[in-house]
Write a protein that holds these residues in place. Structure first.
Motif: not given
Length: 179
Positions: A88-93, A151-161
């Protein structure tokens, strides 16, 4: 063999001026530069322009494909497919991406991983956006405290930076991008 791919998520379409600046920057750091369409480039990047001095490659040029895609610029289907199962992009970025920049290394050595992170950071310095980085489960602890992590989203194996995050991750001793 193709190497790792990084994405830059954009909150709005790339303005024409930023696209011109991107083209100019990529052209000046390239040994070979081909523009397939506005926003789509096939190039080799001189590793030294990215601050990489230990590259032993003849000519020290690394092959890349850099493509801005999404509504209004091209490859809309790819953009949509790429974002189908995303977090969910808006929630994380804080925004829903309207376009993305795909930065694909066309070789898979460690130097290509570092070059990809640094090239992506340089592109973000021009067009903005947020880096969307696939992170291997074993690297989650390593990236969790890096500067510029949004944001770090381990359940999606994703980091945003931010660009600072990519530069910090590339300098980390455990650094490796997921291919």
């Amino acid at each position: 063999m193709a190497g790792p791919v990084l994405l830059i998520e954009l909150p709005e379409p790339v303005p024409d001026a930023a696209l011109a600046d991107l083209r100019r920057m990529l052209f000046h750091m390239s040994g070979r530069f081909e523009e397939r369409r506005p926003g789509a480039y096939d190039l080799t990047v001189c590793a030294r322009h990215l601050g990489i001095v230990e590259d032993e490659t003849p000519g020290a040029h690394r092959p890349f494909l850099v493509t801005v895609h999404g509504p209004g610029i091209g490859e809309e289907e790819w953009f949509e497919a790429e974002h189908l199962e995303s977090p969910d992009f808006p929630a994380y970025i804080g925004f829903e991406p309207t376009q993305s920049v795909n930065v694909a290394a066309m070789s898979n050595g460690q130097i290509d991983h570092v070059a990809n992170a640094l090239l992506t950071a340089a592109i973000m310095d021009v067009v903005g956006g947020v880096a969307n980085v696939e992170v291997d489960d074993r690297h989650v602890p390593a990236v969790a405290d890096l500067e510029g992590l949004i944001a770090l989203v381990p359940e999606h194996s994703t980091a945003f930076g931010t660009p600072a995050f990519l530069r910090a991750w590339a300098a980390h001793p455990e650094f490796c991008l997921v291919k």
